[in-house]
Design an enzyme around this catalytic site. Structure first.
Site, PDB file in Angstrom:
ATOM      1  N   ARG A   1      11.470  -1.558  10.921  1.00 42.67           N
ATOM      2  CA  ARG A   1      10.359  -1.234  11.810  1.00 42.67           C
ATOM      3  C   ARG A   1      10.259  -2.251  12.938  1.00 42.67           C
ATOM      4  O   ARG A   1      10.438  -3.441  12.727  1.00 42.67           O
ATOM      5  CB  ARG A   1       9.049  -1.195  11.008  1.00 42.67           C
ATOM      6  CG  ARG A   1       8.711   0.190  10.518  1.00 42.67           C
ATOM      7  CD  ARG A   1       7.592   0.202   9.526  1.00 42.67           C
ATOM      8  NE  ARG A   1       6.373  -0.457   9.977  1.00 42.67           N
ATOM      9  CZ  ARG A   1       5.225  -0.413   9.311  1.00 42.67           C
ATOM     10  NH1 ARG A   1       5.144   0.277   8.186  1.00 42.67           N
ATOM     11  NH2 ARG A   1       4.166  -1.049   9.750  1.00 42.67           N
TER      12      ARG A   1
ATOM     13  N   ARG B   1      11.932  -5.821   4.862  1.00 46.93           N
ATOM     14  CA  ARG B   1      11.693  -4.391   4.605  1.00 46.93           C
ATOM     15  C   ARG B   1      12.647  -3.522   5.430  1.00 46.93           C
ATOM     16  O   ARG B   1      12.915  -3.787   6.593  1.00 46.93           O
ATOM     17  CB  ARG B   1      10.253  -4.014   4.966  1.00 46.93           C
ATOM     18  CG  ARG B   1      10.054  -2.487   4.900  1.00 46.93           C
ATOM     19  CD  ARG B   1       8.618  -2.062   4.909  1.00 46.93           C
ATOM     20  NE  ARG B   1       7.896  -2.527   6.077  1.00 46.93           N
ATOM     21  CZ  ARG B   1       6.593  -2.363   6.247  1.00 46.93           C
ATOM     22  NH1 ARG B   1       5.883  -1.764   5.311  1.00 46.93           N
ATOM     23  NH2 ARG B   1       6.001  -2.826   7.322  1.00 46.93           N
TER      24      ARG B   1
ATOM     25  N   ARG C   1      -9.583   0.776   8.750  1.00 53.22           N
ATOM     26  CA  ARG C   1      -8.997  -0.514   9.048  1.00 53.22           C
ATOM     27  C   ARG C   1      -9.916  -1.381   9.891  1.00 53.22           C
ATOM     28  O   ARG C   1      -9.491  -2.407  10.424  1.00 53.22           O
ATOM     29  CB  ARG C   1      -7.740  -0.229   9.847  1.00 53.22           C
ATOM     30  CG  ARG C   1      -6.543  -1.038   9.464  1.00 53.22           C
ATOM     31  CD  ARG C   1      -5.503  -0.628  10.477  1.00 53.22           C
ATOM     32  NE  ARG C   1      -4.283  -1.309  10.346  1.00 53.22           N
ATOM     33  CZ  ARG C   1      -3.285  -0.899   9.567  1.00 53.22           C
ATOM     34  NH1 ARG C   1      -3.411   0.158   8.807  1.00 53.22           N
ATOM     35  NH2 ARG C   1      -2.172  -1.571   9.558  1.00 53.22           N
TER      36      ARG C   1
ATOM     37  N   ARG D   1      -0.003  -9.246  13.278  1.00 57.13           N
ATOM     38  CA  ARG D   1      -0.648  -8.210  12.451  1.00 57.13           C
ATOM     39  C   ARG D   1      -1.536  -8.848  11.394  1.00 57.13           C
ATOM     40  O   ARG D   1      -2.604  -8.336  11.073  1.00 57.13           O
ATOM     41  CB  ARG D   1       0.417  -7.326  11.795  1.00 57.13           C
ATOM     42  CG  ARG D   1       1.070  -6.362  12.783  1.00 57.13           C
ATOM     43  CD  ARG D   1       2.380  -5.826  12.280  1.00 57.13           C
ATOM     44  NE  ARG D   1       2.263  -5.077  11.048  1.00 57.13           N
ATOM     45  CZ  ARG D   1       3.278  -4.836  10.212  1.00 57.13           C
ATOM     46  NH1 ARG D   1       4.484  -5.310  10.491  1.00 57.13           N
ATOM     47  NH2 ARG D   1       3.092  -4.147   9.121  1.00 57.13           N
TER      48      ARG D   1
ATOM     49  N   LYS E   1       0.838  -1.212   0.000  1.00 57.76           N
ATOM     50  CA  LYS E   1       0.000   0.000   0.000  1.00 57.76           C
ATOM     51  C   LYS E   1       0.867   1.254   0.000  1.00 57.76           C
ATOM     52  O   LYS E   1       0.648   2.175  -0.781  1.00 57.76           O
ATOM     53  CB  LYS E   1      -0.930   0.021   1.239  1.00 57.76           C
ATOM     54  CG  LYS E   1      -1.816  -1.189   1.379  1.00 57.76           C
ATOM     55  CD  LYS E   1      -2.708  -1.091   2.612  1.00 57.76           C
ATOM     56  CE  LYS E   1      -1.962  -1.142   3.937  1.00 57.76           C
ATOM     57  NZ  LYS E   1      -1.279  -2.420   4.215  1.00 57.76           N
TER      58      LYS E   1
HETATM   59  P1  AP5 Z   1       4.922  -1.596   1.782  1.00 54.99           P
HETATM   60  O1  AP5 Z   1       4.573  -0.766   0.606  1.00 54.99           O
HETATM   61  O2  AP5 Z   1       5.728  -0.994   2.875  1.00 54.99           O
HETATM   62  O3  AP5 Z   1       3.591  -2.323   2.345  1.00 54.99           O
HETATM   63  P2  AP5 Z   1       2.331  -1.765   3.132  1.00 54.99           P
HETATM   64  O4  AP5 Z   1       1.147  -2.449   2.576  1.00 54.99           O
HETATM   65  O5  AP5 Z   1       2.335  -0.269   3.145  1.00 54.99           O
HETATM   66  O6  AP5 Z   1       2.676  -2.388   4.552  1.00 54.99           O
HETATM   67  P3  AP5 Z   1       2.628  -1.809   6.026  1.00 54.99           P
HETATM   68  O7  AP5 Z   1       3.334  -2.848   6.873  1.00 54.99           O
HETATM   69  O8  AP5 Z   1       3.153  -0.419   6.091  1.00 54.99           O
HETATM   70  O9  AP5 Z   1       1.150  -1.844   6.302  1.00 54.99           O
HETATM   71  P4  AP5 Z   1       0.488  -1.921   7.643  1.00 54.99           P
HETATM   72  O10 AP5 Z   1      -0.896  -1.775   7.186  1.00 54.99           O
HETATM   73  O11 AP5 Z   1       0.740  -3.076   8.501  1.00 54.99           O
HETATM   74  O12 AP5 Z   1       1.226  -0.777   8.463  1.00 54.99           O
HETATM   75  P5  AP5 Z   1       0.748   0.669   8.879  1.00 54.99           P
HETATM   76  O13 AP5 Z   1       1.927   1.533   8.850  1.00 54.99           O
HETATM   77  O14 AP5 Z   1      -0.464   1.068   8.117  1.00 54.99           O
HETATM   78  O15 AP5 Z   1       5.664  -2.902   1.243  1.00 54.99           O
HETATM   79  C1  AP5 Z   1       6.123  -3.886   2.143  1.00 54.99           C
HETATM   80  C2  AP5 Z   1       7.483  -4.422   1.671  1.00 54.99           C
HETATM   81  O16 AP5 Z   1       7.315  -5.154   0.456  1.00 54.99           O
HETATM   82  C3  AP5 Z   1       8.515  -3.326   1.353  1.00 54.99           C
HETATM   83  O17 AP5 Z   1       9.790  -3.783   1.734  1.00 54.99           O
HETATM   84  C4  AP5 Z   1       8.417  -3.151  -0.179  1.00 54.99           C
HETATM   85  O18 AP5 Z   1       9.654  -2.724  -0.730  1.00 54.99           O
HETATM   86  C5  AP5 Z   1       8.050  -4.553  -0.610  1.00 54.99           C
HETATM   87  N1  AP5 Z   1       7.164  -4.584  -1.769  1.00 54.99           N
HETATM   88  C6  AP5 Z   1       6.122  -3.751  -2.071  1.00 54.99           C
HETATM   89  N2  AP5 Z   1       5.514  -4.125  -3.209  1.00 54.99           N
HETATM   90  C7  AP5 Z   1       6.162  -5.255  -3.640  1.00 54.99           C
HETATM   91  C8  AP5 Z   1       5.986  -6.128  -4.753  1.00 54.99           C
HETATM   92  N3  AP5 Z   1       5.040  -5.920  -5.679  1.00 54.99           N
HETATM   93  N4  AP5 Z   1       6.841  -7.178  -4.885  1.00 54.99           N
HETATM   94  C9  AP5 Z   1       7.833  -7.397  -3.950  1.00 54.99           C
HETATM   95  N5  AP5 Z   1       8.032  -6.594  -2.883  1.00 54.99           N
HETATM   96  C10 AP5 Z   1       7.206  -5.531  -2.723  1.00 54.99           C
HETATM   97  O19 AP5 Z   1       0.279   0.405  10.377  1.00 54.99           O
HETATM   98  C11 AP5 Z   1       1.174   0.114  11.408  1.00 54.99           C
HETATM   99  C12 AP5 Z   1       0.464   0.119  12.749  1.00 54.99           C
HETATM  100  O20 AP5 Z   1      -0.126   1.420  12.984  1.00 54.99           O
HETATM  101  C13 AP5 Z   1      -0.703  -0.846  12.906  1.00 54.99           C
HETATM  102  O21 AP5 Z   1      -0.266  -2.130  13.276  1.00 54.99           O
HETATM  103  C14 AP5 Z   1      -1.521  -0.147  14.008  1.00 54.99           C
HETATM  104  O22 AP5 Z   1      -0.961  -0.364  15.273  1.00 54.99           O
HETATM  105  C15 AP5 Z   1      -1.368   1.310  13.657  1.00 54.99           C
HETATM  106  N6  AP5 Z   1      -2.424   1.815  12.757  1.00 54.99           N
HETATM  107  C16 AP5 Z   1      -2.221   2.356  11.511  1.00 54.99           C
HETATM  108  N7  AP5 Z   1      -3.396   2.707  10.960  1.00 54.99           N
HETATM  109  C17 AP5 Z   1      -4.362   2.374  11.853  1.00 54.99           C
HETATM  110  C18 AP5 Z   1      -5.770   2.474  11.839  1.00 54.99           C
HETATM  111  N8  AP5 Z   1      -6.440   2.968  10.789  1.00 54.99           N
HETATM  112  N9  AP5 Z   1      -6.443   2.037  12.930  1.00 54.99           N
HETATM  113  C19 AP5 Z   1      -5.804   1.526  13.992  1.00 54.99           C
HETATM  114  N10 AP5 Z   1      -4.467   1.400  14.067  1.00 54.99           N
HETATM  115  C20 AP5 Z   1      -3.745   1.809  13.006  1.00 54.99           C
END
Ligand code: AP5
Ligand code: ZN
Length: 221
Positions: free
Chosen positions: A162, A129, A90, A173, A15
């Site tokens: 991270r 990552r 989410r 997660r 994402k």
């Molecule tokens: P990346 O693009 O970083 O993936 P992502 O989907 O953004 O993953 P996140 O881990 O950031 O999502 P998340 O939803 O768990 O975390 P968030 O920060 O929102 O890609 C991942 C890896 O794969 C990278 O190394 C990239 O290079 C690689 N990659 C990408 N595309 C690829 C492909 N096509 N092929 C191969 N490799 C690829 O949330 C973190 C925490 O914040 C949550 O756990 C929670 O505690 C809190 N939080 C955030 N939002 C909320 C909410 N709305 N409500 C409650 N708590 C929340």
């Protein structure tokens, strides 16, 4: 008017990677709730202290708190032509609350893009990552390594891993994702705005090409 896009998909689906490129191409702000929380944590703000336990263990931050932050951020002037939400909503309550908010602004979600990736691929990706604490660039030791060992290509900063990308936390997660977040895919499907893009085994560029088609079909130039 404007284009409001929601990015859906499991942790590690890509994402953030896609949202960053989209933000650049369509000149829309990229709003990642995860990035917002992590910035507070780094800066040691009261909000940062409040969310630390949730972030480190991969649990969701309470809906009310998260919704308030998004309501505030999306009211900023740079959001007038739309935005790309990454990591929000989410949970069903978040999606419903956000819908109510948009309704008061006579706005809608125009497009919900679900990047579909298998759990096995997720674990492999997230443990490899790395990200830049300065500019937010995302790398992957296996799929998108930086040119110089552990160093950001853009600004030379040392990359970090991270806290929540340790294998055990990634599995927690994923559990939270399947239980609490996945049902909102159906919520946006019922609204007629859902598009699913297969992410397993596709390069980030291949995924981006598919997303470009979806965004132009939704009305962006
Ligand atoms: P990346 O693009 O970083 O993936 P992502 O989907 O953004 O993953 P996140 O881990 O950031 O999502 P998340 O939803 O768990 O975390 P968030 O920060 O929102 O890609 C991942 C890896 O794969 C990278 O190394 C990239 O290079 C690689 N990659 C990408 N595309 C690829 C492909 N096509 N092929 C191969 N490799 C690829 O949330 C973190 C925490 O914040 C949550 O756990 C929670 O505690 C809190 N939080 C955030 N939002 C909320 C909410 N709305 N409500 C409650 N708590 C929340
Ligand atoms: Zn950087």
């Amino acid at each position: 008017m404007g284009l409001r896009i929601v990015m859906l998909g499991a942790p590690g689906a890509g994402k953030g990677t896609q949202a960053k490129q989209m933000a650049e191409k369509y000149a829309l702000p990229h709003i990642s709730t995860g990035d917002i929380f992590r910035a507070h944590l780094r800066e040691g703000t009261p909000l940062g202290l409040q969310v630390k336990g949730y972030l480190d263990s991969g649990q969701l931050i309470p809906d009310q708190l998260t919704c308030a932050i998004v309501a505030d951020r999306t009211a900023k002037p740079d959001c007038k032509n739309g935005y790309i939400l990454d990591g929000f909503p989410r949970s069903l309550p978040q999606a419903e609350e956000f819908q109510r908010l948009l309704h008061t602004r006579s706005e809608n979600v125009d497009l919900a893009i679900n990047i579909d990736v298998t759990d096995t691929e997720i674990v492999g990706r997230l443990t490899a990552r790395r990200s830049c604490p300065k500019c937010g660039a995302i790398y992957n030791l296996k799929f998108k390594p930086p040119k110089k060992n552990n160093t950001c290509d853009l600004d030379g900063e040392t990359l970090i891993q991270r806290q929540d990308d340790k294998e055990e936390t990634v599995r927690d997660r994923l559990k939270v994702y399947h239980e609490i977040t996945e049902p909102i895919i159906e919520y946006y499907d019922r609204q007629g705005v859902l598009k699913t893009v297969p992410g397993t085994g596709s390069t980030p560029d291949a995924v981006f090409k598919k997303i470009e088609d979806l965004v132009s079909a939704a009305g962006a130039s």
